[in-house]
Structure formats: C-alpha cells, structure tokens
Write a protein that holds these residues in place. Sequence first.
Motif, PDB file in Angstrom:
ATOM      1  N   GLY A 141       0.715  -1.223  -0.006  1.00  0.00           N
ATOM      2  CA  GLY A 141      -0.051   0.042   0.042  1.00  0.00           C
ATOM      3  C   GLY A 141       0.894   1.275   0.072  1.00  0.00           C
ATOM      4  N   LEU A 168      -3.809  -4.864  -3.706  1.00  0.00           N
ATOM      5  CA  LEU A 168      -3.836  -4.467  -2.475  1.00  0.00           C
ATOM      6  C   LEU A 168      -4.842  -5.056  -1.586  1.00  0.00           C
ATOM      7  CD1 LEU A 168      -3.539  -0.585  -3.054  1.00  0.00           C
ATOM      8  CD2 LEU A 168      -1.668  -2.054  -2.773  1.00  0.00           C
ATOM      9  N   GLN A 172      -5.622  -1.189   2.550  1.00  0.00           N
ATOM     10  CA  GLN A 172      -4.981  -0.380   1.577  1.00  0.00           C
ATOM     11  C   GLN A 172      -5.827   0.063   0.476  1.00  0.00           C
ATOM     12  OE1 GLN A 172      -2.268  -3.648   0.574  1.00  0.00           O
ATOM     13  NE2 GLN A 172      -0.632  -3.144   2.249  1.00  0.00           N
ATOM     14  N   GLU A 175      -7.670   3.122   1.625  1.00  0.00           N
ATOM     15  CA  GLU A 175      -6.768   4.405   1.770  1.00  0.00           C
ATOM     16  C   GLU A 175      -6.376   4.795   0.415  1.00  0.00           C
ATOM     17  OE1 GLU A 175      -4.767   2.905   5.995  1.00  0.00           O
ATOM     18  OE2 GLU A 175      -3.632   2.719   4.427  1.00  0.00           O
TER      19      GLU A 175
END
Length: 312
Positions: A141, A168, A172, A175
Amino acid sequence: MSNTVLLEASQLSRYFGGKTAVDNVSFSVNQGEVVGFLGPNGAGKSTTMRMLTGNLAPDHGEIRVNGIDLLDKPGQAKAHIGYLPETPPLYKELTVREFLRFCARLNQIDAKQQSNAVDTAMDRCGLTAVSQRLIGNLSKGFQQRVGIAQAIIHSPAVVILDEPTSGLDPIQIREIRQLIRDIADEHSVILSTHILPEVQMLCDRVQIISQGQLLFNDTIDNLSLQMQAHTLLVEFEQPLAADFLRQVDGVTSVETLHLQCHRLHYRPDKNPTQALLSRAVSDNWRLTSLIPEQRSLEDVFMKIIQKEETDV
Ligand code: ADP
C-alpha cells in the motif's frame, strides 16, 4: 469541473501482430474530471493508457494534452501528464525521499524547487513519516503511495493511474481510494479498473471498454439510470390475484413469486407506484412492502458488452 478539455484522444488504434488491442477509440477529459476506464482483463485499458502517456506509439490517431500534440511534441505534452503504470516503476533500494528526488530531476523540476516538490508530494500522499525508509521495505500500500507521489510530483494537469488498487488488501484499497479522491481536487484523473463499484465510488464519468472498443462513455448518473430495472417488488398481507395488479396503469406484466408477493414490470415512462398505492388503499389490498428494484452494476456492464456482441 470546467469545460476546458485537458486531454483529447481521437480515433486511437493499436495493433499487436494481427490482433487489434485498441480499435478507433475517441474521448476527451475535462479539467477537474475523474474518468474511470472500466473493462475486463485484456480489454485494452493498459494499451490505451500507455498511448495517452506517450509510452507507446499509436498505429493510428491523435492525442492532445492541454492542446499540445503528444506525437509532435512529446517532451512538452508529457510535462502535463503523470502516470502510474500497472507495475509501479520503483527503485526499491532507494529511500522514498531519494527516489522522489530522482523523479523530480527526471521531470526537469527546477533544482531550487526540487526539495519543495518532494516534500509536497510526500505530504499529499501520506509519506512524510517514511521518507527515510527503503522503498523495498514498505508495504504494498505504501509502495503504491510512492507510485502516486512520483505521478504528481511535477503537478501535472492529468494523472493517469493504471489499476491503482490492484493487489492491495481491503484496508490499503480504502486508503488508496481516499488518496485518489484527494488527488482529484487538484488534477484531472483517469484511472483504469475492472472493479465496478470502484468506478461508482471515485469517478464522475465512466468509459466502458471491451475488446478494444469504447462501448459506453457517460456520467455515473446516466449509468445509474441504466441500472433502474423498471420493476417493483410488492408484497401483501394476504393473497392477491395477479389480474388486479395487471389493471394498474403502467404495469406491463406481473410475475407471481408466491401468492402474496409479485414482481411488477412497468413502462419506463409510467411508474405505477402512485396508482398502485391509491388502488391498494381504496380496495384494502393490505400492501406491506413495495421495493423499486435495481439492476446490479455487473448486470448493466454485461448488458452493455453483450448488446455490442449481438449487434455485430
Ligand atoms: P487491459 O489493460 O484492459 O487488461 P491490455 O491493454 O493489457 O488490456 O491488452 C489488450 C490486448 O492487447 C490483450 O489481448 C493483450 O494480450 C494485447 N497486448 C497488450 N500488450 C501487448 C504486447 N506488448 N504484445 C502483444 N500483445 C499485447
């Protein structure tokens, strides 16, 4: 969002051997827009993105970035583009700061501005705390954040991200999606994905590509319109004959799921909800539930792709 066109692709085609990877694709991207390139694997998304970023020459067609012809003036045009390829081009033995400094030089940022550009990119991508870490030791990430930081370091007008969340884990992914949303405040973004909800979450507009062809190019709102199934699921406290429901204005057919539950199909221009409610009250049908149904994005996507296949 404004109507200033930052990127314009006209009649792009690319062949590999005898195979057509991208077939006469045209579209444009406006300032402030986030455009999702959606399609199954092998559809031609990466090939298109590589052409848009000047990493692969088209066999046919034209690309203009901020009005500059990419094929005529690649150096000038590329200054307006940031690119995160599917496999991020990272030097894993460098620290985050060293690598971004190198990217700042590659992008010909003025020597005096380089430190500032590196700090800003790290700040925007949440990398400040790991600036001295070796890239190879970071999680996937965080490596992806470094990939995005190198794509925005020269403040390009258009940022092109090829499958930015692929590989990911779910945290992750969340985000990186947030980071892409933040990036979109200052740049136009084109991102490719084969994940349908990702497009709904991030994009203003969606372009569906399949077998090298652009099959759909419209706003998320209009995609949502296509998702309306024009059916209502109705349930009653006691059995109700389908014939009564067929008489309601707008209803075209009735599927009886069980005696108390029916699916009503209706004309797109004549939603029967009001008529049904009036009738239910006046005739004491004891309606307990009325649910407008939606097609899933998957269904719409498959419908668009299949329609094209049967039209050929
Ligand atoms: P996507 O990114 O949508 O998964 P790609 O653009 O990678 O699709 O690929 C589109 C088609 O072009 C695929 O059939 C792929 O096999 C082919 N292709 C892509 N790159 C090359 C290449 N360098 N050589 C030969 N065929 C390629």
